[in-house]
Scaffold this active site. Structure first.
Site, PDB file in Angstrom:
ATOM      1  N   GLY A 131     -20.473  19.547 -69.962  1.00 47.57           N
ATOM      2  CA  GLY A 131     -19.251  19.649 -69.668  1.00 47.57           C
ATOM      3  C   GLY A 131     -19.008  18.881 -68.327  1.00 47.57           C
ATOM      4  O   GLY A 131     -18.260  17.758 -68.490  1.00 47.57           O
ATOM      5  N   GLN A 243      -5.435  13.429 -60.310  1.00 44.32           N
ATOM      6  CA  GLN A 243      -3.964  13.880 -60.588  1.00 44.32           C
ATOM      7  C   GLN A 243      -4.025  15.016 -61.557  1.00 44.32           C
ATOM      8  O   GLN A 243      -3.266  15.831 -61.351  1.00 44.32           O
ATOM      9  CB  GLN A 243      -3.050  12.628 -61.149  1.00 44.32           C
ATOM     10  CG  GLN A 243      -1.650  12.887 -61.650  1.00 44.32           C
ATOM     11  CD  GLN A 243      -0.809  11.871 -61.625  1.00 44.32           C
ATOM     12  OE1 GLN A 243      -0.613  11.025 -60.754  1.00 44.32           O
ATOM     13  NE2 GLN A 243      -0.384  11.497 -62.878  1.00 44.32           N
ATOM     14  N   GLU A 244      -4.884  15.018 -62.305  1.00 45.92           N
ATOM     15  CA  GLU A 244      -5.099  16.083 -63.264  1.00 45.92           C
ATOM     16  C   GLU A 244      -5.297  17.475 -62.607  1.00 45.92           C
ATOM     17  O   GLU A 244      -4.924  18.451 -62.884  1.00 45.92           O
ATOM     18  CB  GLU A 244      -6.348  15.811 -64.341  1.00 45.92           C
ATOM     19  CG  GLU A 244      -6.476  16.888 -65.234  1.00 45.92           C
ATOM     20  CD  GLU A 244      -7.702  16.690 -66.203  1.00 45.92           C
ATOM     21  OE1 GLU A 244      -7.961  17.384 -67.012  1.00 45.92           O
ATOM     22  OE2 GLU A 244      -8.285  15.358 -66.132  1.00 45.92           O
ATOM     23  N   GLN A 338      -1.636  45.344 -62.162  1.00 47.02           N
ATOM     24  CA  GLN A 338      -2.058  46.901 -61.746  1.00 47.02           C
ATOM     25  C   GLN A 338      -0.817  47.446 -61.529  1.00 47.02           C
ATOM     26  O   GLN A 338      -0.500  48.655 -61.539  1.00 47.02           O
ATOM     27  CB  GLN A 338      -2.978  46.538 -60.432  1.00 47.02           C
ATOM     28  CG  GLN A 338      -3.529  47.974 -60.072  1.00 47.02           C
ATOM     29  CD  GLN A 338      -4.388  48.612 -60.936  1.00 47.02           C
ATOM     30  OE1 GLN A 338      -5.017  48.251 -61.770  1.00 47.02           O
ATOM     31  NE2 GLN A 338      -4.714  49.958 -60.890  1.00 47.02           N
ATOM     32  N   LEU A 339       0.080  46.678 -60.503  1.00 49.07           N
ATOM     33  CA  LEU A 339       1.271  47.240 -60.174  1.00 49.07           C
ATOM     34  C   LEU A 339       2.309  47.522 -61.199  1.00 49.07           C
ATOM     35  O   LEU A 339       3.298  48.291 -61.340  1.00 49.07           O
ATOM     36  CB  LEU A 339       2.078  46.203 -59.221  1.00 49.07           C
ATOM     37  CG  LEU A 339       1.521  46.162 -57.686  1.00 49.07           C
ATOM     38  CD1 LEU A 339       1.958  44.949 -56.842  1.00 49.07           C
ATOM     39  CD2 LEU A 339       1.584  47.524 -57.082  1.00 49.07           C
ATOM     40  N   HIS A 340       2.118  46.864 -62.505  1.00 47.36           N
ATOM     41  CA  HIS A 340       2.887  47.267 -63.712  1.00 47.36           C
ATOM     42  C   HIS A 340       2.485  48.591 -64.351  1.00 47.36           C
ATOM     43  O   HIS A 340       3.063  48.968 -65.109  1.00 47.36           O
ATOM     44  CB  HIS A 340       2.804  46.187 -64.736  1.00 47.36           C
ATOM     45  CG  HIS A 340       3.810  45.071 -64.531  1.00 47.36           C
ATOM     46  ND1 HIS A 340       3.705  44.194 -63.397  1.00 47.36           N
ATOM     47  CD2 HIS A 340       4.917  44.665 -65.131  1.00 47.36           C
ATOM     48  CE1 HIS A 340       4.802  43.400 -63.564  1.00 47.36           C
ATOM     49  NE2 HIS A 340       5.633  43.618 -64.518  1.00 47.36           N
ATOM     50  N   GLY A 341       1.321  49.039 -64.031  1.00 47.00           N
ATOM     51  CA  GLY A 341       0.818  50.285 -64.449  1.00 47.00           C
ATOM     52  C   GLY A 341       0.289  50.173 -66.023  1.00 47.00           C
ATOM     53  O   GLY A 341      -0.057  48.978 -66.245  1.00 47.00           O
TER      54      GLY A 341
END
Length: 381
Positions: A131, A243-244, A338-341
């Protein structure tokens, strides 16, 4: 917030790009996600409108503009969806290897088509067993007359399926010490004998972005496709990786801003116990915490981009931005879901896609653990 390195020309360009994306990207993005592919026709349209490689010299078909235009492009593409990262990789990661290290003949041959979208590029560093440790890659390239014979395998390659031109990290010297001096870069074209693509990888997120395995079996590559000098590939990679990593930070910051905006809109419209959930103290505190992290991240990132455009050495700050902003983005994705439930767990809500897409940003372009190692070294630890 107004970016300090952008002027009126950049903002006019942004409006033009946003209008373009409103017409040819936003309406089709969910279909691209289902298809697991961005059509080549979109790349061609990007090229036709001057949104591919605008910083390239005019003699090769570019507009020869400053890197602020690249920032605008990457921000606006991220607002559509993270799956469009392959375009940023083409514009600001792969093509710069050719402009920086390519011969005049190579530039004349490849760059004009990179600008039009006829050529889609990729870069192949990662291997199944390697990697971040690029000095120990196993893919070899042995010179045989007028050709290099390449053997090996690469994986997790962005644009892997559609790419026509791939900058491949190879070992041209297995015995040199230190090992990184044996790394070179070869440009391998779509029709090279012995080159094939493995499976299109099935990822957790970034579904429309084609990521693949690449296989080289006695692949014959003309020796004039060597990019730069033999044995300097590792140094080239280290120079361009900054830059990547900056692009990853820009994407993470933009994604955080998008997720906060959509969540604020949602909590104002969603009611519970007879009032909008935005009026609950817990919701307000969560929003405030995220907004503060985002604002502080933006200030640091904008300063960093300005220094990068000025050509300053920003290795340490880029590493800081890459790990911190991607880490913040992951936390914001979780908080916003979480706030979207329960609705946040539904695919028809964009936050679900954002939640899937953002985690990989802390892994690619060098893991966040590698970023911390670089920072520690540069701090003299």
């Amino acid at each position: 917030m107004k970016h300090p390195y952008l002027n009126e020309d950049h903002e006019i360009f942004r409006k033009s790009l946003r209008k373009f994306l409103d017409k040819v990207a936003y309406p089709f993005y969910e279909q691209w996600e289902e298809d697991r592919m961005i059509p080549r026709s979109f790349w061609k349209k990007m090229g036709e409108h001057g949104f591919l490689c605008p910083d390239i010299d005019e003699e090769y078909g570019g507009s020869e503009v400053d890197w602020g235009f690249a920032v605008v492009i990457n921000e606006e593409l991220e607002r559509v969806g993270s799956g469009l990262i392959g375009i940023g990789l083409h514009n600001d990661i792969v093509v710069p290897y050719i402009t920086a290290y390519g011969t005049e003949k190579q530039k004349q041959r490849w760059l004009p088509k990179c600008v039009t979208g006829e050529i889609i590029t990729a870069i192949a560093m990662t291997e199944p067993g390697t990697g971040s440790d690029l000095a120990n890659i196993k893919t070899t390239a042995k010179l045989d007359g007028d050709h290099y014979i390449v053997n090996g395998q690469k994986t997790f390659i962005t644009n892997g399926i559609q790419s026509d031109l791939i900058v491949v990290a190879v070992k041209t010297d297995l015995n040199v010490v230190p090992k990184h001096k044996g790394v070179s870069l070869l440009v391998i074209e779509r029709d090279a004998p012995g080159f094939s693509r493995g499976r299109k990888l099935n990822k957790v997120g970034l579904h429309c972005q084609d990521t693949a395995e690449l296989i080289f079996e006695d692949c014959r590559v003309p020796k004039e496709n060597l990019l730069g000098e033999e044995g300097k590939g590792f140094l080239y990679l280290m120079e361009k990786l900054q830059q990547e990593r900056l692009l990853v930070a820009i994407g993470a910051q933009t994604a955080s801003e998008v997720m906060l905006k959509m969540t604020m809109d949602y909590v104002k419209s969603r009611e519970a116990f007879g009032k909008p959930i935005s009026q609950f103290q817990n919701t307000q505190f969560k929003i405030v915490e995220m907004a503060t992290d985002i604002e502080m991240g933006r200030v640091f990132l904008d300063q960093l981009i300005a220094e990068h455009i000025e050509g300053k050495n920003v290795v340490t700050k880029v590493s800081m931005a890459k790990w911190k902003l991607t880490d913040i983005a992951k936390k914001i994705a979780a908080e916003c879901m979480q706030l979207h439930g329960g609705y946040g767990y539904m695919e028809e809500y964009e936050i679900a896609r954002r939640f899937r897409d953002i985690p990989v940003s802390s892994i690619y372009a060098g893991t966040n653990e590698i970023m911390k190692t670089i920072i520690a070294k540069n701090l003299g630890l």
